[in-house]
Design a protein around this motif. Structure first.
Motif, PDB file in Angstrom:
ATOM      1  N   ALA A 282      16.778   9.609  -1.775  1.00 31.88           N
ATOM      2  CA  ALA A 282      16.622  10.989  -1.315  1.00 31.88           C
ATOM      3  C   ALA A 282      15.163  11.416  -1.381  1.00 31.88           C
ATOM      4  O   ALA A 282      14.632  12.008  -0.432  1.00 31.88           O
ATOM      5  N   LEU A 283      14.497  11.097  -2.488  1.00 30.08           N
ATOM      6  CA  LEU A 283      13.082  11.456  -2.609  1.00 30.08           C
ATOM      7  C   LEU A 283      12.250  10.738  -1.548  1.00 30.08           C
ATOM      8  O   LEU A 283      11.416  11.358  -0.883  1.00 30.08           O
ATOM      9  N   LEU A 284      12.475   9.455  -1.367  1.00 28.92           N
ATOM     10  CA  LEU A 284      11.742   8.712  -0.336  1.00 28.92           C
ATOM     11  C   LEU A 284      11.966   9.318   1.045  1.00 28.92           C
ATOM     12  O   LEU A 284      11.027   9.444   1.833  1.00 28.92           O
ATOM     13  N   ASP A 285      13.189   9.700   1.338  1.00 27.15           N
ATOM     14  CA  ASP A 285      13.524  10.292   2.623  1.00 27.15           C
ATOM     15  C   ASP A 285      12.802  11.628   2.810  1.00 27.15           C
ATOM     16  O   ASP A 285      12.233  11.891   3.866  1.00 27.15           O
ATOM     17  N   ILE A 286      12.810  12.442   1.785  1.00 32.61           N
ATOM     18  CA  ILE A 286      12.155  13.761   1.858  1.00 32.61           C
ATOM     19  C   ILE A 286      10.648  13.614   2.044  1.00 32.61           C
ATOM     20  O   ILE A 286      10.021  14.414   2.739  1.00 32.61           O
ATOM     21  N   LEU A 287      10.074  12.584   1.458  1.00 36.25           N
ATOM     22  CA  LEU A 287       8.625  12.398   1.572  1.00 36.25           C
ATOM     23  C   LEU A 287       8.178  12.090   3.000  1.00 36.25           C
ATOM     24  O   LEU A 287       6.991  12.173   3.302  1.00 36.25           O
ATOM     25  N   HIS A 288       9.100  11.757   3.873  1.00 38.65           N
ATOM     26  CA  HIS A 288       8.767  11.611   5.294  1.00 38.65           C
ATOM     27  C   HIS A 288       8.559  12.980   5.939  1.00 38.65           C
ATOM     28  O   HIS A 288       7.962  13.074   7.006  1.00 38.65           O
ATOM     29  N   GLU A 289       9.050  14.020   5.277  1.00 35.77           N
ATOM     30  CA  GLU A 289       9.018  15.373   5.841  1.00 35.77           C
ATOM     31  C   GLU A 289       8.014  16.296   5.167  1.00 35.77           C
ATOM     32  O   GLU A 289       7.485  17.198   5.797  1.00 35.77           O
TER      33      GLU A 289
ATOM     34  N   VAL B 241      11.045  10.086 -11.386  1.00 38.08           N
ATOM     35  CA  VAL B 241      11.640   9.391 -10.240  1.00 38.08           C
ATOM     36  C   VAL B 241      10.538   8.659  -9.476  1.00 38.08           C
ATOM     37  O   VAL B 241      10.684   7.489  -9.112  1.00 38.08           O
ATOM     38  N   LEU B 242       9.430   9.351  -9.245  1.00 45.30           N
ATOM     39  CA  LEU B 242       8.289   8.750  -8.554  1.00 45.30           C
ATOM     40  C   LEU B 242       7.814   7.502  -9.288  1.00 45.30           C
ATOM     41  O   LEU B 242       7.578   6.463  -8.669  1.00 45.30           O
ATOM     42  N   ASP B 243       7.686   7.592 -10.615  1.00 47.11           N
ATOM     43  CA  ASP B 243       7.263   6.431 -11.409  1.00 47.11           C
ATOM     44  C   ASP B 243       8.194   5.238 -11.208  1.00 47.11           C
ATOM     45  O   ASP B 243       7.746   4.108 -11.053  1.00 47.11           O
ATOM     46  N   GLU B 244       9.485   5.503 -11.241  1.00 44.30           N
ATOM     47  CA  GLU B 244      10.451   4.407 -11.100  1.00 44.30           C
ATOM     48  C   GLU B 244      10.365   3.773  -9.709  1.00 44.30           C
ATOM     49  O   GLU B 244      10.443   2.557  -9.569  1.00 44.30           O
ATOM     50  N   ILE B 245      10.177   4.598  -8.689  1.00 45.65           N
ATOM     51  CA  ILE B 245      10.036   4.069  -7.331  1.00 45.65           C
ATOM     52  C   ILE B 245       8.768   3.215  -7.238  1.00 45.65           C
ATOM     53  O   ILE B 245       8.782   2.132  -6.648  1.00 45.65           O
ATOM     54  N   LEU B 246       7.678   3.691  -7.829  1.00 50.19           N
ATOM     55  CA  LEU B 246       6.430   2.924  -7.798  1.00 50.19           C
ATOM     56  C   LEU B 246       6.569   1.593  -8.527  1.00 50.19           C
ATOM     57  O   LEU B 246       6.052   0.569  -8.064  1.00 50.19           O
ATOM     58  N   GLU B 247       7.263   1.591  -9.639  1.00 52.98           N
ATOM     59  CA  GLU B 247       7.501   0.334 -10.362  1.00 52.98           C
ATOM     60  C   GLU B 247       8.258  -0.649  -9.477  1.00 52.98           C
ATOM     61  O   GLU B 247       7.913  -1.824  -9.412  1.00 52.98           O
ATOM     62  N   GLU B 248       9.282  -0.160  -8.798  1.00 56.06           N
ATOM     63  CA  GLU B 248      10.042  -1.017  -7.889  1.00 56.06           C
ATOM     64  C   GLU B 248       9.151  -1.513  -6.748  1.00 56.06           C
ATOM     65  O   GLU B 248       9.212  -2.688  -6.381  1.00 56.06           O
TER      66      GLU B 248
ATOM     67  N   SER C 142       2.077  -0.923   0.711  1.00 52.75           N
ATOM     68  CA  SER C 142       2.153  -0.057   1.893  1.00 52.75           C
ATOM     69  C   SER C 142       2.679  -0.798   3.113  1.00 52.75           C
ATOM     70  O   SER C 142       3.004  -0.170   4.119  1.00 52.75           O
ATOM     71  N   SER C 143       2.782  -2.110   3.050  1.00 54.93           N
ATOM     72  CA  SER C 143       3.333  -2.872   4.173  1.00 54.93           C
ATOM     73  C   SER C 143       4.822  -2.622   4.348  1.00 54.93           C
ATOM     74  O   SER C 143       5.375  -2.879   5.402  1.00 54.93           O
ATOM     75  N   ASN C 144       5.472  -2.134   3.307  1.00 50.81           N
ATOM     76  CA  ASN C 144       6.886  -1.814   3.395  1.00 50.81           C
ATOM     77  C   ASN C 144       7.009  -0.362   3.865  1.00 50.81           C
ATOM     78  O   ASN C 144       6.602   0.553   3.149  1.00 50.81           O
ATOM     79  N   PRO C 145       7.561  -0.123   5.056  1.00 48.64           N
ATOM     80  CA  PRO C 145       7.642   1.253   5.590  1.00 48.64           C
ATOM     81  C   PRO C 145       8.362   2.226   4.655  1.00 48.64           C
ATOM     82  O   PRO C 145       8.097   3.419   4.697  1.00 48.64           O
ATOM     83  N   LYS C 146       9.223   1.702   3.817  1.00 46.36           N
ATOM     84  CA  LYS C 146       9.953   2.543   2.870  1.00 46.36           C
ATOM     85  C   LYS C 146       8.995   3.309   1.949  1.00 46.36           C
ATOM     86  O   LYS C 146       9.249   4.443   1.584  1.00 46.36           O
ATOM     87  N   TYR C 147       7.871   2.672   1.574  1.00 49.91           N
ATOM     88  CA  TYR C 147       6.936   3.279   0.632  1.00 49.91           C
ATOM     89  C   TYR C 147       5.727   3.929   1.299  1.00 49.91           C
ATOM     90  O   TYR C 147       4.907   4.545   0.626  1.00 49.91           O
TER      91      TYR C 147
END
Length: 195
Positions: A22-29, A61-68, A96-101
């Protein structure tokens, strides 16, 4: 002990994944500094109480996503980016090569935090390499690495994180520059450190 058991529970993992997605999705907006816990809860279709059961705040949440992201960085690269010097690409390029991030890298509200986290991730592996290649002591090797990571981040931000012909050309230029610079430092200082 109960905390550890909860973390491995399938429902817990599912909920944490929903929150992160959800956070990743919102960050597109919108920018991270404009996102609220309520925004994430609505997108993840959970209650605020459920959110706080898993995380203290959005930064966690951001920290955990960055670790992943940093753990997955090598697998995110496509075949056309598989240069011989791939392992020497800065973390920011690998992640940054992964569009998800990619939204992280385009969000000015977390740029300083992000580049510092990427730098800290590189320190254990790259500082010893820099020391070996240049003869620099640990402090100077760490500062040289900081220059390389922050500089690469700035160049790639300027290019909009696009992997186009200009990006490829600049990666080649930066690799040649860095390699020659490391070699020159090692040759000219010969392992002798200025005080």
């Amino acid at each position: 002990m109960a905390e550890k058991a909860r973390k491995t529970d399938r429902r817990t993992l599912y909920t944490q994944r929903a929150i992160k997605d959800a956070l990743l999705d919102i960050l597109h907006e919108k920018r991270f500094d404009k996102v609220t816990v309520s925004d994430v809860c609505r997108r993840a279709e959970i209650t605020r109480a459920t959110f706080y059961l898993h995380y203290k705040n959005l930064a966690e949440v951001l920290d955990e996503i960055l670790e992943e992201a940093m753990a997955d960085d090598d697998s995110a690269l496509s075949g056309q980016e598989a240069y011989l010097w791939l392992e020497h690409l800065p973390t920011c390029q690998r992640v940054s090569s992964n569009p998800k991030y990619l939204p992280f890298f385009k969000d000015p509200s977390i740029t300083n935090y992000l580049v510092e986290r990427l730098f800290q991730n590189e320190v254990p592996l790259r500082v010893p390499e820099v020391m070996q290649q240049t003869g620099l002591d640990e402090l100077r090797a760490c500062l040289l690495l900081r220059f390389a990571v922050y500089g690469s981040f700035a160049v790639n931000a300027e290019l909009g994180w696009k992997k186009d012909a200009l990006w490829r050309s600049m990666q080649d230029v930066l690799t040649i520059y860095t390699t020659a610079g490391m070699r020159a430092v090692g040759e000219q200082l010969g392992g002798v450190q200025a005080s």
